[in-house]
Structures are given as C-alpha cells and as structure tokens.
Design a protein around this motif. Structure first.
Motif, PDB file in Angstrom:
ATOM      1  N   VAL A  38       0.445  -5.631   6.013  1.00 21.52           N
ATOM      2  CA  VAL A  38       0.593  -4.929   4.733  1.00 21.52           C
ATOM      3  C   VAL A  38       1.973  -4.264   4.663  1.00 21.52           C
ATOM      4  O   VAL A  38       2.457  -3.724   5.654  1.00 21.52           O
ATOM      5  N   HIS A  39       2.605  -4.312   3.492  1.00 21.68           N
ATOM      6  CA  HIS A  39       3.858  -3.582   3.257  1.00 21.68           C
ATOM      7  C   HIS A  39       3.444  -2.149   2.908  1.00 21.68           C
ATOM      8  O   HIS A  39       2.788  -1.916   1.898  1.00 21.68           O
ATOM      9  N   VAL A  40       3.792  -1.186   3.771  1.00 23.60           N
ATOM     10  CA  VAL A  40       3.344   0.200   3.573  1.00 23.60           C
ATOM     11  C   VAL A  40       4.476   1.094   3.082  1.00 23.60           C
ATOM     12  O   VAL A  40       5.565   1.115   3.660  1.00 23.60           O
ATOM     13  N   VAL A  41       4.198   1.818   2.011  1.00 27.80           N
ATOM     14  CA  VAL A  41       5.129   2.838   1.538  1.00 27.80           C
ATOM     15  C   VAL A  41       4.557   4.180   1.980  1.00 27.80           C
ATOM     16  O   VAL A  41       3.479   4.590   1.543  1.00 27.80           O
TER      17      VAL A  41
ATOM     18  N   LEU B 137      -3.990   2.087  -2.806  1.00 28.61           N
ATOM     19  CA  LEU B 137      -3.497   3.469  -2.890  1.00 28.61           C
ATOM     20  C   LEU B 137      -4.397   4.308  -2.000  1.00 28.61           C
ATOM     21  O   LEU B 137      -5.597   4.453  -2.265  1.00 28.61           O
ATOM     22  N   ILE B 138      -3.836   4.839  -0.921  1.00 33.73           N
ATOM     23  CA  ILE B 138      -4.620   5.608   0.040  1.00 33.73           C
ATOM     24  C   ILE B 138      -4.240   7.073  -0.058  1.00 33.73           C
ATOM     25  O   ILE B 138      -3.186   7.502   0.414  1.00 33.73           O
TER      26      ILE B 138
ATOM     27  N   SER C  95       0.825  -1.205   0.000  1.00 31.85           N
ATOM     28  CA  SER C  95       0.000   0.000   0.000  1.00 31.85           C
ATOM     29  C   SER C  95       0.862   1.259   0.000  1.00 31.85           C
ATOM     30  O   SER C  95       1.928   1.280   0.616  1.00 31.85           O
ATOM     31  N   ILE C  96       0.388   2.292  -0.694  1.00 29.63           N
ATOM     32  CA  ILE C  96       0.969   3.628  -0.547  1.00 29.63           C
ATOM     33  C   ILE C  96      -0.013   4.431   0.294  1.00 29.63           C
ATOM     34  O   ILE C  96      -1.222   4.387   0.064  1.00 29.63           O
ATOM     35  N   VAL C  97       0.514   5.137   1.299  1.00 27.97           N
ATOM     36  CA  VAL C  97      -0.307   6.055   2.092  1.00 27.97           C
ATOM     37  C   VAL C  97       0.311   7.443   1.958  1.00 27.97           C
ATOM     38  O   VAL C  97       1.458   7.654   2.364  1.00 27.97           O
TER      39      VAL C  97
END
Length: 315
Positions: free
Chosen positions: A54-57, A112-113, A32-34
């Motif tokens: 979740v793998h968060v960027v 995509l957040i 995920s991108i935040v």
C-alpha cells in the motif's frame, strides 16, 4: 473480547499481529492515509500496510518525527511507498490545509485510517476553542473525512475497488458521560472529567462511523465505514498519567497487547477480504464486537452528525 489465544469467527485472536492478519494480502495499487502515523499503533499500521504494497501517506503533527519513522521503515522495506504530510487534528485550519494539499497532489484515496488520538488529558481547549479530546479524537477526524469523501468516491468509482474508512475507537467508549455526548456542555470545565471526556470522544468515533456507513449505503457508494477497539496497549497515550504509566510498563508485558498485536484489528479491517461489504460495525481482536447500547443508538448518531457539522461549518 476474545481471550488471547482464542480465535473468533475470523480465525484470528487477541494474540494475532498485524502481519498475521494481512498475510498473503496484496495491497499494491491502494493508497491510504494514516493519521497519527509517527508513534505507537500508527507506526506499525504504516509499516504493515507498506509491507503489503500500500502507498501510505503519514498524516502527522510532527513532520520531523514522521520523516524519521519513514526512514526506519525504508531500511526494513526498501521498496515501501511512503509520504509524510503535516496534520494537526486539533486545528480545523490545519485539517482544511491538509485536505486541500492532498487534493492538489492528485493522489487517489482507497483507505482512510483515522488512528490519531489523545487520552485522559487535563481540561484544555483546541485552537478552535473546543474541548481538546473531543476536538482531536472526533471533530478533526469528522472534518477530515468529510473533506476527503469526494476523493474517496472518485477513487472507488475509477478503481472499481471498495474504499474503506476505519475509525480507531476504544472500549473506553463504555465509560463516557451518563448522557453519552454532552451536546450542551461540550466545553463545560466545571463538569469535566478527563476519562469520561475520553470515553465521550471514543463513543463519538463509533457513532460517526455508524452514521457515515448508513449515508454511504443510501448513496449506493462502494465505501465502508467501521470502528474498532485496538486492545489494551502501552503507548504514549498514557503520558499524562505518570503513575498509571509506570504500573502499565511493569505489568503490561503480562496482560497487555504488544504494538504489533494492537495494530492487528486496524490492518484487518483496512485490508482483509473477509471485511468486504461490511459497514457500520465495531471490531475488536479482528472480529466483529458488540459496543455499548449508546454506540448503537442511531438517533444519537444523527444528532452527533448534525452537531459536528455545525461545529465544523462544513457544507
């Protein structure tokens, strides 16, 4: 809007936290991108997604602040997978660089957040000479989403898992300018009103998700696009309004949501199985909500899409 303890059809209410709504959900294997992940709701959204595997960027303007948040989360969740990348949504050059760096990393993209935002600022222009709230809250996210859409489509095909795009809007969308979006006066300083301009940008977030949802549906893509109101929360969004900020800090604990409650709807829409296949909706308190009539106007949504394409010069 649900009263605090009152549960909607989803089984959740305004008092549910981000951990509550994701209890038992395994996000392992998702990336995920935040955006705006280094303060307020973005931090809690990052922490809870990471907690669920979740793998968060973290896409942040201030990389040092992003790194300290990452360190803090790693102390609590040693196994968390978190990366920090620089992104300034008020600059199209920065958005393009971020998207290009992300594509070079060969990371997949499931979620995509579009969380970052500014609120009620005095009249200012962005790096690209566009009114700052519209440029940051809507246009930067519009361009980012378009640039990363191909990556999301490939990920959805290869992983056989639904992709989800989540736009953070606000009930403030009801208080936009009378015409909704001021296409011909987007940079008009004389008619500028900081709260109406905020409302306009938040209305744009809903219309963007609505039009994107219908385009993805037409293509038969397994990617959903939804928008949401996180609730009334005290975050640093109020930093331009000292008086309101002070009042909010005093009465807030009685009437406003905490940050964990504020991040709940984002995490619900991003991860919950109940939201599978649901697209083009507006959520509030982890339930489907009812936005303004302007927010449901598909002609307005199409017009905004074309206008945004022109402004971002996207193909």
């Amino acid at each position: 809007m649900w009263i605090f303890g009152w549960k909607g059809p989803s089984g959740f209410s305004a008092s549910s936290t981000a951990e509550d709504v994701t209890q038992g959900i395994d996000g392992t294997g998702l990336t995920s991108i935040v955006t705006g992940a280094s303060s307020g709701l973005g931090v809690e959204t990052t922490r809870v997604l990471a907690l669920r595997g979740v793998h968060v960027v973290m896409a942040v303007r201030n990389v040092d602040a992003g790194r300290s948040v990452k360190e803090e989360i790693l102390k609590q969740i040693p196994g968390a997978k978190i990366d920090v990348m620089e992104l300034d949504l008020s600059s199209m050059a920065s958005v393009r660089k971020f998207a290009s760096d992300y594509q070079s990393s060969s990371l997949p993209l499931n979620l995509l957040i579009n969380n970052a935002g500014i609120m009620g600022t005095p009249f200012m222009l962005s790096h690209d000479n566009i009114e700052l709230q519209f440029a940051t809250n809507h246009l930067g996210h519009f361009l980012l989403t378009n640039l990363l859409l191909e990556t999301m489509k490939n990920t959805a095909r290869e992983s056989n898992r639904e992709g989800r795009i989540v736009n953070l809007s606000s009930e403030g969308h009801r208080f936009a300018y009378r015409e909704g979006i001021r296409f011909d006066k987007i940079n008009d300083e004389s008619g500028y009103h900081s709260w109406f301009a905020y409302g306009q940008s938040k209305l744009a977030n809903i219309l963007h998700a609505k039009e994107l949802a219908s385009r993805l549906k037409e293509e038969g893509m397994e990617i959903t696009a939804n928008s949401l109101h996180p609730g009334a929360i005290m975050t640093n969004l109020m930093r331009h309004h000292g008086f309101l900020n002070s009042i909010g800090n005093i009465v807030g604990k009685y009437f406003l949501k905490s940050i964990p409650q504020g991040a709940a709807t984002t995490c619900y829409v991003a991860l919950h199985p109940q939201v599978k296949g649901v697209s083009g909706e507006y959520f509030s308190d982890s339930n489907i909500g009812n936005p303004s009539s302007k927010a449901k106007d598909s002609d307005l949504a199409k017009r905004l899409w074309d206008f945004s394409l022109t402004l971002t010069n996207s193909k």
